[in-house]
Design an enzyme around this catalytic site. Structure first.
Site, PDB file in Angstrom:
ATOM      1  N   CYS A  56      31.480 -24.812  20.684  1.00 31.32           N
ATOM      2  CA  CYS A  56      30.475 -25.726  20.146  1.00 31.32           C
ATOM      3  C   CYS A  56      29.150 -25.419  20.838  1.00 31.32           C
ATOM      4  CB  CYS A  56      30.938 -27.153  20.449  1.00 31.32           C
ATOM      5  SG  CYS A  56      29.756 -28.422  19.994  1.00 31.32           S
TER       6      CYS A  56
ATOM      7  N   CYS B 230      19.896 -41.114  16.561  1.00 26.66           N
ATOM      8  CA  CYS B 230      21.070 -41.858  16.083  1.00 26.66           C
ATOM      9  C   CYS B 230      21.536 -42.774  17.223  1.00 26.66           C
ATOM     10  CB  CYS B 230      22.187 -40.895  15.697  1.00 26.66           C
ATOM     11  SG  CYS B 230      21.706 -39.741  14.378  1.00 26.66           S
TER      12      CYS B 230
ATOM     13  N   CYS C 246      31.982 -35.329  21.370  1.00 24.56           N
ATOM     14  CA  CYS C 246      30.879 -35.542  20.432  1.00 24.56           C
ATOM     15  C   CYS C 246      29.963 -36.649  20.912  1.00 24.56           C
ATOM     16  CB  CYS C 246      31.395 -35.995  19.070  1.00 24.56           C
ATOM     17  SG  CYS C 246      32.453 -34.833  18.268  1.00 24.56           S
TER      18      CYS C 246
HETATM   19  N1  SAH Z   1      22.830 -33.164  14.878  1.00 23.28           N
HETATM   20  C1  SAH Z   1      24.047 -32.697  14.310  1.00 23.28           C
HETATM   21  C2  SAH Z   1      25.015 -32.065  15.298  1.00 23.28           C
HETATM   22  C3  SAH Z   1      25.290 -32.780  16.605  1.00 23.28           C
HETATM   23  S1  SAH Z   1      26.399 -34.097  16.720  1.00 23.28           S
HETATM   24  C4  SAH Z   1      24.725 -33.805  13.551  1.00 23.28           C
HETATM   25  O1  SAH Z   1      24.284 -34.924  13.633  1.00 23.28           O
HETATM   26  O2  SAH Z   1      25.681 -33.534  12.836  1.00 23.28           O
HETATM   27  C5  SAH Z   1      28.000 -33.650  16.223  1.00 23.28           C
HETATM   28  C6  SAH Z   1      28.771 -34.824  15.649  1.00 23.28           C
HETATM   29  O3  SAH Z   1      29.098 -35.823  16.641  1.00 23.28           O
HETATM   30  C7  SAH Z   1      27.991 -35.569  14.581  1.00 23.28           C
HETATM   31  O4  SAH Z   1      28.819 -35.918  13.509  1.00 23.28           O
HETATM   32  C8  SAH Z   1      27.558 -36.806  15.334  1.00 23.28           C
HETATM   33  O5  SAH Z   1      27.193 -37.829  14.466  1.00 23.28           O
HETATM   34  C9  SAH Z   1      28.787 -37.104  16.142  1.00 23.28           C
HETATM   35  N2  SAH Z   1      28.567 -38.043  17.236  1.00 23.28           N
HETATM   36  C10 SAH Z   1      27.428 -38.268  17.906  1.00 23.28           C
HETATM   37  N3  SAH Z   1      27.623 -39.208  18.847  1.00 23.28           N
HETATM   38  C11 SAH Z   1      28.908 -39.567  18.775  1.00 23.28           C
HETATM   39  C12 SAH Z   1      29.722 -40.466  19.514  1.00 23.28           C
HETATM   40  N4  SAH Z   1      29.219 -41.190  20.520  1.00 23.28           N
HETATM   41  N5  SAH Z   1      31.014 -40.577  19.157  1.00 23.28           N
HETATM   42  C13 SAH Z   1      31.532 -39.829  18.159  1.00 23.28           C
HETATM   43  N6  SAH Z   1      30.823 -38.952  17.446  1.00 23.28           N
HETATM   44  C14 SAH Z   1      29.523 -38.826  17.750  1.00 23.28           C
END
Ligand code: SAH
Length: 376
Positions: free
Chosen positions: A135, A146, A366
């Site tokens: 990753c 977010c 994630c």
């Molecule tokens: N910016 C991109 C890639 C990075 S995040 C995106 O948003 O897809 C990779 C994944 O992890 C995304 O689906 C994101 O929403 C998720 N993610 C972010 N924070 C998280 C958390 N605290 N718990 C679970 N998934 C999370």
């Protein structure tokens, strides 16, 4: 004058041009590209089949390793988080996720967002080889904010260059065990890849070039909040070969805007419309990511709305119970709630998997990728 291309990010044909200016023959282009992107040697001094004067010229042109491994954190579940220091002092993270053969088939965790495929295995790999999904990050920080994600908490520090993005894979490959081989690369680390489109697209070209690592585009998955313009460009530039994972999280505009401010600019309908036009090959569904957050997007009505919104799209759904992050009041739902949510989607006919959490004991899961342990 156009900006000169960072030597680390030059494709072979661009090397031919750059070398002509130095009075060097074209065959040197393939040699240099191979040193960097096939063998992972970036310091010109170590390119032993090049004449001394050329090595010096490359050094003077700025060809140098763009990052150094600073720390490796090993999770009890096998995930390894690598902290890398960039030349300007910023730090990024990339995660190695060994995929056991059984979990790749039965589970759709972070390491298996890319479906099993029938690609031949890398160089002489045999049955006992453990495939590793890496990753990688595309930005230092993130501009999107977010509410459930740690990477965006402090905003965007800067975009990564194509060289910095692709060098994470060279670094990761160097750290593989003898029985491991690189399987898939997921652009799912820090940052929003489509917000840094040009560098991300160039990094994909470097990683997939047959004279370099030669990764099949089908082994690459890009995770995004779904910026429509970026999706269109990605589809056009790579013919739909790059796997897509979409951070949808909710099909309800009110809910999604509360979790993801970007939804106010690009609401759900616009995103789904962009997905309908993405030229994904028939055997390669788009992954829809839903981070389930207790009391926010985990209701059965949310699941039903999702089922309805996705109708007609070739997708598979990954549910990720939210990983806790520092300073956030949000957390994952109870497991009975998660199962009920999954049942609604399965009953509606969707492939829907529950992703195991990986690496959360070393903040590699994630949404947990930030420099928790190193001062900025
Ligand atoms: N910016 C991109 C890639 C990075 S995040 C995106 O948003 O897809 C990779 C994944 O992890 C995304 O689906 C994101 O929403 C998720 N993610 C972010 N924070 C998280 C958390 N605290 N718990 C679970 N998934 C999370």
């Amino acid at each position: 004058m156009p900006q000169p291309i960072d030597p680390l990010a030059r494709l072979p044909e661009e090397w031919v041009e750059a070398l002509a200016a130095l009075g060097e023959p074209p065959y040197r282009a393939a040699q240099i590209f191979r040193w960097i992107h096939h063998r992972g040697v970036i310091d010109p001094e170590a390119m032993t089949n090049l004449p001394k004067a050329l090595r010096l010229a490359l050094h003077e042109a700025g060809l140098a390793p763009p990052l150094q491994l600073e720390r490796e954190h090993r999770s009890a579940d096998g995930a390894r988080k690598l902290v890398a220091r960039l030349n300007d002092g910023a730090a990024i993270e990339t995660v190695l996720l060994p995929v056991s053969p059984s979990s790749a088939v039965t589970d759709a965790d972070a390491a298996a967002v890319v479906d099993d495929d029938d690609e031949p295995k890398a160089d002489g790999a045999h049955e006992a080889t453990i495939r590793v999904t890496q990753c990688i990050s595309t930005q230092v920080g993130c501009a999107l904010g977010c509410v459930f994600c740690a990477s965006g908490a402090a905003g965007l520090k800067r975009h990564l260059t194509a060289g910095e993005i692709s060098a994470q894979v060279l670094l990761g490959r160097d750290l593989l065990e003898p029985n491991e081989s690189l399987g898939n690369v997921v652009l799912m680390g820090m940052g929003e890849p489509l917000h840094n489109y040009d560098a991300t697209a160039r990094a994909i070209r470097l990683l997939t070039h047959p004279a370099g690592l030669g990764l099949s585009p089908r082994r690459i998955t890009l995770s995004t909040v779904g910026l429509p313009d970026g999706l269109r460009r990605l589809g056009e530039d790579f013919g739909g070969q790059i796997g897509l994972a979409i951070s949808l999280h909710s099909a309800n505009n009110v809910t999604r805007s509360a979790l993801m401010p970007v939804n106010r600019r690009h609401p759900v309908g616009e995103l789904l419309e962009a997905l309908r036009h993405y030229p994904a090959p028939p055997g390669r569904p788009i992954t829809i990511e839903i981070a389930l957050i207790r009391g926010q997007n985990d209701g059965l009505a949310d699941a039903r709305q999702l089922a309805k919104a996705l109708r007609g799209l070739r997708v598979k759904i990954n549910l990720i119970p939210m990983n806790p992050i520092d300073g956030s009041p949000f957390g994952p739902p109870a497991s009975a709630q998660i199962r009920a949510f999954q049942d609604v989607l399965r009953d509606a006919g969707y492939l829907c998997f529950l992703r195991r959490r990986r690496g959360d004991d070393v903040a590699a899961a994630c949404g947990q990728l930030v420099r928790r342990d190193v001062p900025g």
